[in-house]
Design a protein around this motif. Sequence first.
Motif, mmCIF file in Angstrom:
data_model
loop_
_atom_site.group_PDB
_atom_site.id
_atom_site.type_symbol
_atom_site.label_atom_id
_atom_site.label_comp_id
_atom_site.label_asym_id
_atom_site.label_seq_id
_atom_site.Cartn_x
_atom_site.Cartn_y
_atom_site.Cartn_z
ATOM 1 N N MET F 1 0.823 -1.222 0.000
ATOM 2 C CA MET F 1 0.000 0.000 0.000
ATOM 3 C C MET F 1 0.859 1.274 0.000
ATOM 4 S SD MET F 1 -3.225 -0.466 -0.352
ATOM 5 C CE MET F 1 -4.203 0.890 0.310
ATOM 6 N N VAL F 4 1.601 2.308 -3.403
ATOM 7 C CA VAL F 4 0.444 2.943 -4.048
ATOM 8 C C VAL F 4 0.318 4.396 -3.599
ATOM 9 C CG1 VAL F 4 -2.049 2.958 -4.214
ATOM 10 C CG2 VAL F 4 -0.813 0.785 -4.303
ATOM 11 N N LEU F 7 2.810 6.384 -5.276
ATOM 12 C CA LEU F 7 2.451 6.659 -6.675
ATOM 13 C C LEU F 7 1.400 7.763 -6.763
ATOM 14 C CD1 LEU F 7 2.290 3.160 -8.379
ATOM 15 C CD2 LEU F 7 3.601 5.142 -9.141
ATOM 16 N N VAL F 8 0.406 7.645 -5.889
ATOM 17 C CA VAL F 8 -0.671 8.637 -5.908
ATOM 18 C C VAL F 8 -0.127 10.022 -5.533
ATOM 19 C CG1 VAL F 8 -2.821 9.346 -4.854
ATOM 20 C CG2 VAL F 8 -2.481 6.956 -5.502
ATOM 21 N N PHE F 10 2.797 10.971 -5.968
ATOM 22 C CA PHE F 10 3.579 11.396 -7.128
ATOM 23 C C PHE F 10 2.674 12.038 -8.182
ATOM 24 C CE2 PHE F 10 5.041 10.499 -11.418
ATOM 25 C CZ PHE F 10 6.265 11.151 -11.404
ATOM 26 N N VAL F 11 1.508 11.392 -8.360
ATOM 27 C CA VAL F 11 0.555 11.945 -9.334
ATOM 28 C C VAL F 11 0.122 13.343 -8.918
ATOM 29 C CG1 VAL F 11 -1.736 11.708 -10.329
ATOM 30 C CG2 VAL F 11 -0.263 9.703 -10.093
ATOM 31 N N LEU F 12 -0.171 13.483 -7.621
ATOM 32 C CA LEU F 12 -0.592 14.801 -7.124
ATOM 33 C C LEU F 12 0.502 15.835 -7.337
ATOM 34 C CD1 LEU F 12 -2.438 13.631 -3.924
ATOM 35 C CD2 LEU F 12 -3.438 15.002 -5.767
ATOM 36 N N ALA F 14 2.900 15.596 -9.558
ATOM 37 C CA ALA F 14 3.023 15.796 -10.997
ATOM 38 C C ALA F 14 1.995 16.835 -11.441
ATOM 39 C CB ALA F 14 2.798 14.473 -11.734
ATOM 40 N N LEU F 15 0.797 16.658 -10.922
ATOM 41 C CA LEU F 15 -0.269 17.608 -11.218
ATOM 42 C C LEU F 15 0.129 19.016 -10.827
ATOM 43 C CD1 LEU F 15 -3.595 16.013 -10.177
ATOM 44 C CD2 LEU F 15 -3.179 17.429 -12.188
ATOM 45 N N ALA F 16 0.579 19.115 -9.577
ATOM 46 C CA ALA F 16 0.934 20.429 -9.058
ATOM 47 C C ALA F 16 2.026 21.053 -9.913
ATOM 48 C CB ALA F 16 1.395 20.303 -7.608
ATOM 49 N N LYS F 18 2.795 20.306 -12.983
ATOM 50 C CA LYS F 18 2.411 20.444 -14.373
ATOM 51 C C LYS F 18 1.989 21.871 -14.683
ATOM 52 C CE LYS F 18 0.867 16.214 -16.264
ATOM 53 N NZ LYS F 18 1.251 15.965 -17.590
ATOM 54 N N PHE F 19 1.264 22.443 -13.751
ATOM 55 C CA PHE F 19 0.684 23.739 -14.042
ATOM 56 C C PHE F 19 1.687 24.835 -13.777
ATOM 57 C CE2 PHE F 19 -2.483 20.755 -13.208
ATOM 58 C CZ PHE F 19 -3.420 20.996 -14.166
ATOM 59 N N ASP F 40 7.025 19.455 -15.213
ATOM 60 C CA ASP F 40 6.380 18.521 -16.118
ATOM 61 C C ASP F 40 6.168 19.167 -17.473
ATOM 62 O OD1 ASP F 40 5.306 15.741 -15.260
ATOM 63 O OD2 ASP F 40 4.016 16.463 -16.892
ATOM 64 N N GLY F 41 5.630 18.377 -18.393
ATOM 65 C CA GLY F 41 5.706 18.790 -19.782
ATOM 66 C C GLY F 41 4.581 19.633 -20.324
#
Lengths: 225, 225, 225, 225, 225, 225
Positions: F1, F4, F7-8, F10-12, F14-16, F18-19, F40-41
């Motif tokens: 867990m 996971v 990873l999550v 990381f996604v958050l 990445a989101l932050a 990204k913008f 990010d890209g």
Amino acid sequence: MKGVQFLVAFVLLALASKFVSASDPSPLQDFCVAINDTKDGVFVNGKFCKDPKLATAEDFFLPGLNIPGNTSNQVGSMVTPANVQQIPGLNTLGISLVRIDYAPYGGLNPPHTHPRATEILVVVEGTLSVGFVTSNTDNRLFTKVLYPGDVFVFPEGMIHFQFNIGSTNAVAFAALSSQNPGVITIANAVFGSDLAINPDVLAKAFQLDQNIVKQLQSRFWWDNN
Amino acid sequence: MKGVQFLVAFVLLALASKFVSASDPSPLQDFCVAINDTKDGVFVNGKFCKDPKLATAEDFFLPGLNIPGNTSNQVGSMVTPANVQQIPGLNTLGISLVRIDYAPYGGLNPPHTHPRATEILVVVEGTLSVGFVTSNTDNRLFTKVLYPGDVFVFPEGMIHFQFNIGSTNAVAFAALSSQNPGVITIANAVFGSDLAINPDVLAKAFQLDQNIVKQLQSRFWWDNN
Amino acid sequence: MKGVQFLVAFVLLALASKFVSASDPSPLQDFCVAINDTKDGVFVNGKFCKDPKLATAEDFFLPGLNIPGNTSNQVGSMVTPANVQQIPGLNTLGISLVRIDYAPYGGLNPPHTHPRATEILVVVEGTLSVGFVTSNTDNRLFTKVLYPGDVFVFPEGMIHFQFNIGSTNAVAFAALSSQNPGVITIANAVFGSDLAINPDVLAKAFQLDQNIVKQLQSRFWWDNN
Amino acid sequence: MKGVQFLVAFVLLALASKFVSASDPSPLQDFCVAINDTKDGVFVNGKFCKDPKLATAEDFFLPGLNIPGNTSNQVGSMVTPANVQQIPGLNTLGISLVRIDYAPYGGLNPPHTHPRATEILVVVEGTLSVGFVTSNTDNRLFTKVLYPGDVFVFPEGMIHFQFNIGSTNAVAFAALSSQNPGVITIANAVFGSDLAINPDVLAKAFQLDQNIVKQLQSRFWWDNN
Amino acid sequence: MKGVQFLVAFVLLALASKFVSASDPSPLQDFCVAINDTKDGVFVNGKFCKDPKLATAEDFFLPGLNIPGNTSNQVGSMVTPANVQQIPGLNTLGISLVRIDYAPYGGLNPPHTHPRATEILVVVEGTLSVGFVTSNTDNRLFTKVLYPGDVFVFPEGMIHFQFNIGSTNAVAFAALSSQNPGVITIANAVFGSDLAINPDVLAKAFQLDQNIVKQLQSRFWWDNN
Amino acid sequence: MKGVQFLVAFVLLALASKFVSASDPSPLQDFCVAINDTKDGVFVNGKFCKDPKLATAEDFFLPGLNIPGNTSNQVGSMVTPANVQQIPGLNTLGISLVRIDYAPYGGLNPPHTHPRATEILVVVEGTLSVGFVTSNTDNRLFTKVLYPGDVFVFPEGMIHFQFNIGSTNAVAFAALSSQNPGVITIANAVFGSDLAINPDVLAKAFQLDQNIVKQLQSRFWWDNN
């Protein structure tokens, strides 16, 4: 009385010639056909325009882009323009066209910028090596070899060039995002300016010997535009 | 755990696909290469762009404008575009290109407008009768027959057309003052809209019999773009 | 000597009349009140303006939008404008207004575009069926029935219309994002242009019989603007 | 696993909510319908927009401008807006509308500026004394009494007001040259700012006694927008 | 004959003086040097410009920003401008500069807006308390104390001020994003307008006693620009 | 867990991340404070911005322009920027500032262009010889010696330089008409590009021996920005 009539005629002429050269970034009416013959000292941003009621199809027309430009010159290329100077109807409309001819074996449209336009080029004949360099601090070269039918984009303000690496003439059409895009041929502006730049400036900036700078400044710099 | 990884991967993909389609009227950096594959629901005015460090010469390149378009269709013409959809590097740069092919004996690029662009066209092959109509209340037609090398300008927003009056194929290149100029083919938008316009509106506006209007609305309207 | 004075006076008049009609997309001073009476051949993009010191509140004022327009005409509608032609103070300010009156049972503001403006409309009286069609290749119709107090937006350059489906007069105010938005009534520009478009072009484009096209071209096309 | 799914769902939601609020000065496609519910911290200049394929007529529509605003407040006026906050389809289109209601005997739309828009107003009911003041160093007041059907223009950035000098309600529609024009009510911004301006600044600037300044700063400043 | 020559000379002079004051938001040529002496009634948006061939380095030059402004006045500050009025070469180029001097112990550049420009300020000497207030409905004050070398930004159209809280003179340079940014000193425009605003309007808007309003309106309002 | 959650998270993140990086030519709200850390890209034209409610005075502030730049380098100058990279609040506002330091006896800000900005410079200390060269075909040099308090303008896109001809340090402040003006140092872009330009191109364009070109291309080109 002759003298008076002459003076008055002169005034009328002055008036007529005064209203030359006025336009704008985005059109505020269907069109604003430029009046091109500036003989007197008043201008506006862009160009003055003629009475829209007097506009004709001829104002939006230019013949001759099928005729090859003469490439027998220092750089081996010639640009034939179709901008607001040649087509008065382009005034305020934000676009123009050129035909570019390149001599075989090294015809060069030398490194230059358009201070007011992006360029999109399509090759009609021949083989061109083209490129542009990005701004500081990367100064990355984006380069590509182009064949007939290939399209390439040179973003606004970036230094770019096209070089005929083939053994035949090359021909391209290029569109520019301004009715008066402007051209700054780098070598000409730097080493061939009217009033030479202080050679100390150029020697330091280009890491060249002062003598080489002075020699360059004494040469003739062909403008292919 | 597989399911979770799949979900997370999906999120990452969703993210990647979300950022598609964003640009702007005047560039705020050297360039802003569009990301074109929009799979998700978020957009901006223009297009999102990719990391400038990852941009390559390919982003500013398109091959194939030497290939004739297929003119075997209802109107006998075909437009091959080179805009931000095909060349992501055009994003924010305010210009694009098309190649237009016209079948002999009447190939027609039918009356249309570009809501966001002026067009400048150069004939490469053939004989075109071209024209544009000004806005109310004059609605003057500016028209001209063009031969190879001739250039003509169609001001932004005006209804215009090109018609091949020769016995051979005709070919032209045209540049447009937007990376996404848009096309509104008049007949298609009026009689072929998705959800038909109330026939009473069109009968009154076009002074046509209701039956003719309904017949027109039931036809197929080819889009040559 | 009389002749000379006359000539000189004429020159002064020519001067005075020359400076008519000049403005711009974004104001570069508080305002730039247009001079509207163009008698001579010199124009600028937009309009020339008068000395700001001589501007008065009257330059920013127009009465009469309470008076219904006369809808006894071919299309059953009338547009009363309040743009830079009527309010010189609007010059350079990028906005204008219209009142639109619609006859009961079918008063129509026929399909048209504004080449330089988005429109936002508010219904004051009556029931209007309104719509606009998007550009190619979708040509989607966005349509809605509007009642008093309802607001609807017609994006720049899109073909749009309003149709009175009620049994009473309808009245709307609409604002446009330009001081000189322009109007292109589609049917008028296509079938009623000054110098008719080649009927072959229209027959092919609109899938109409040549005879119908010629008949349409011979009719009178009312301009409700 | 539930927790993981919840987290992932949260990420997806965060994503969805992130893309709120993005647009632009001139449209780069037919339209760019705003997504209005900003729950997360990422924005663009203007607003993000939704997939154009999902746009509907509702996105360009707003009902209710027939309903009088409640003028029972400090200044006796109420502005009912129809801008990009209420009509997402206005995003990028550069125009908006308001209805303004004024109480009888002194209903006031107090001195304010629109930092991003010119205003054009048409009176529908009542009698308004209106005015705007030009910039330094003249600070001239342009003023006029308006009756139903009268139109008046307030140039971008100028301080202006409307004052009901009649004995009945007054109603006006006004259009603004921005989808998000902004309002700065002068008294509110100066004396009612959130974090009070140093009273020394205001006392000196407005030639007021410090006590009066502090008293003003402690009051409630109604925002009629 | 003398009279005739005089008349003709007058016409020539009238011509010369007519073409005063014309420019534009984005340049359409390398530059467009303004002609500043307006004696006659014709203007354009921005300024007319002189023949580019006659432009000299002097047109892009202004001396004197090393000289302290005289702060012995009502507000204790003085703004020395370097905009298109002083530097004709700035015409169409969208930028200008000012030097601001502040008297010790409370020299104030009072609350004002620039209707056409954002401002970026760098402190060269002294200690300034600066701030701007956002638009409705928040009206948030963004404020900061600045020391030499500190930079602060005042966004376009926002009400802002600088206040010398130190015991020495303060000096700053500020750049503005327009060649003709305009200044609206709030107190001057509201209480010192030429033609006073109806005191009822100001009493209600500013929650002030009518007598105080009238007293304020009778005062002298110094313009430090 | 744990994995996971990682990873999550990381996604958050990445989101932050990204913008990052989004803005625009003219602001569509009071301000749009840039988010500067792009990991990010995904990008937009300009920069993404943060929630306006979270903006603070710090976002509009930068200290340190009182600190001299280090001029111990190849060209003897240093540019200290205050643009949108350093002051996120400048995003969309179209202006920025730099401090420039020049070493005595020849400190040089070498010939360069700003592809997106006009520059206005004020000398604070020292003696500078400055100049710009116009576009083809004139390539006129406009040059001037500047002393403290002198102001000079370099029009957008023109090649320009400043050269310290005095025996002391020189210091200037310069404002640029873009929040991200860009710099193209001519020698660096031409001879120091990342991927060298074909030496044949440069030899022909600059009329230099191939060996000198290759030698120049092998050198280090200092970027003083």
